[in-house]
Enzyme design. Sequence first.
Site, mmCIF file in Angstrom:
data_model
loop_
_atom_site.group_PDB
_atom_site.id
_atom_site.type_symbol
_atom_site.label_atom_id
_atom_site.label_comp_id
_atom_site.label_asym_id
_atom_site.label_seq_id
_atom_site.Cartn_x
_atom_site.Cartn_y
_atom_site.Cartn_z
ATOM 1 N N GLY A 1 -11.323 -7.935 4.942
ATOM 2 C CA GLY A 1 -11.633 -7.328 6.074
ATOM 3 C C GLY A 1 -12.735 -6.968 6.135
ATOM 4 O O GLY A 1 -13.753 -6.891 5.251
ATOM 5 N N SER B 1 -8.333 -15.460 4.547
ATOM 6 C CA SER B 1 -8.262 -13.967 5.438
ATOM 7 C C SER B 1 -6.988 -14.545 6.069
ATOM 8 O O SER B 1 -6.747 -16.236 6.556
ATOM 9 C CB SER B 1 -9.194 -13.827 5.900
ATOM 10 O OG SER B 1 -9.014 -12.319 6.419
ATOM 11 N N ILE C 1 -8.761 -5.487 -6.537
ATOM 12 C CA ILE C 1 -8.946 -3.523 -5.482
ATOM 13 C C ILE C 1 -8.168 -3.684 -4.679
ATOM 14 O O ILE C 1 -8.506 -2.507 -3.893
ATOM 15 C CB ILE C 1 -10.421 -3.421 -5.919
ATOM 16 C CG1 ILE C 1 -10.939 -4.397 -4.880
ATOM 17 C CG2 ILE C 1 -11.233 -3.337 -7.548
ATOM 18 C CD1 ILE C 1 -10.967 -4.564 -3.168
ATOM 19 N N ARG D 1 -3.949 -4.346 -3.947
ATOM 20 C CA ARG D 1 -2.232 -3.472 -4.713
ATOM 21 C C ARG D 1 -1.894 -4.142 -5.421
ATOM 22 O O ARG D 1 -2.178 -5.249 -6.050
ATOM 23 C CB ARG D 1 -1.948 -2.943 -3.465
ATOM 24 C CG ARG D 1 -1.936 -2.296 -2.573
ATOM 25 C CD ARG D 1 -1.912 -0.820 -2.968
ATOM 26 N NE ARG D 1 -2.126 -0.189 -1.667
ATOM 27 C CZ ARG D 1 -2.780 1.265 -1.334
ATOM 28 N NH1 ARG D 1 -4.063 0.728 -1.986
ATOM 29 N NH2 ARG D 1 -3.697 1.444 -0.225
ATOM 30 N N GLU E 1 2.527 2.631 -10.781
ATOM 31 C CA GLU E 1 2.069 3.401 -10.734
ATOM 32 C C GLU E 1 2.092 4.709 -11.330
ATOM 33 O O GLU E 1 3.079 4.757 -10.993
ATOM 34 C CB GLU E 1 0.891 3.432 -9.998
ATOM 35 C CG GLU E 1 -0.191 2.023 -9.715
ATOM 36 C CD GLU E 1 -1.320 2.075 -9.432
ATOM 37 O OE1 GLU E 1 -1.527 3.499 -8.016
ATOM 38 O OE2 GLU E 1 -1.702 1.240 -8.909
ATOM 39 N N HIS F 1 -6.676 3.252 -11.051
ATOM 40 C CA HIS F 1 -6.359 3.328 -9.464
ATOM 41 C C HIS F 1 -7.186 4.683 -8.432
ATOM 42 O O HIS F 1 -7.383 5.222 -7.853
ATOM 43 C CB HIS F 1 -4.979 3.691 -8.541
ATOM 44 C CG HIS F 1 -4.908 3.670 -7.554
ATOM 45 N ND1 HIS F 1 -3.623 2.692 -6.919
ATOM 46 C CD2 HIS F 1 -5.794 3.109 -6.024
ATOM 47 C CE1 HIS F 1 -3.863 2.415 -5.662
ATOM 48 N NE2 HIS F 1 -4.917 2.008 -5.025
#
Length: 333
Positions: A155, A176, A234, A236, A265, A284
Amino acid sequence: MRPKVAVLFKMKSKPLEELKKWADVDVILYPSVEELKEVIGKYDGLIVSPLNPVSGEVLEKAERLKVISCHSAGYDHVDIETATKKGIYVTKVAGVLSEAVAEFAVGLTVALLRKIAYADRFIRSGKWDSHRTVWSGFKGIETVYGKKVGILGMGAIGKAIARRMKAMGTEILYWSRSRKPDIEEEVGARYLPLDDVLRESDIVILALPATRETYHIINEERLKLLEGKYLVNIGRGTLVDEEALVKALKEDKLKGYASDVFENEPVQEHELFDYEWETVLTPHYAGLSKEAMEDMGFQAVRNLLAVLRGEVPETLVNREVLKVRPPEEVKML
């Protein structure tokens, strides 16, 4: 009557002032689920950060709510299914964080291969007693230059990473959900099936959203394909089976792991902390920059106002909601 909107985090002042031109705004900083349940019935719109979970039980109390504007590219903190059933529009931001997150992804990758975070801890702890200590002890340091970099998720963020990595003298492979001819032409990126990207790459960077399909997309079996390689996340935390990841590090199967995200988290204790040489871990914050936060705030405000004007933003997440509650029924401005 002016819409009533709640902002559930500390938004930058300029986008907040823009919102106040059109709506009556309450800033409620990081309310608990119980606190939010008590007040949500008063609001026509919400602007939420990833630290503001909006669960189904909260939405059941949202009698007036028409729109939830996510101040983030991700929206897994919102119960989309319940929102759709209740005719609540959910929007996200797009493109705003791409440059900041891509820059951070490159930084994590360089720090991982060049052991920058470890070296910082090393010198601060007083261990630098001679050059010999460094030259004999810092083994296995590698350059990013000349590597094959595999990107999962092409993306806006994936493309921004690809451009930077290409400039660093790497070959770009990617997977992708659909092919991206523009980035293939621009940087020579080569599309491959997912497992082939893992097999052929020296470094794999995860830039995927959290969905049912991407949950533990890097599992024990796929970690075997990454033996002797580096993994950077980077996207989730749920993209990676962390139990299997720790096992791969323990068995020296994975050269290194850098991540800005975790399955659960915030994190205060984790087995990954034991692997100082092999990991670079951050809390994060890849998208945090003054520029990105302000831009993201303006887009979140525009998305919310668009819905309240009876418009359909391009960044509408739950397009099925249009069948449940047409735009003219949520129009207030």
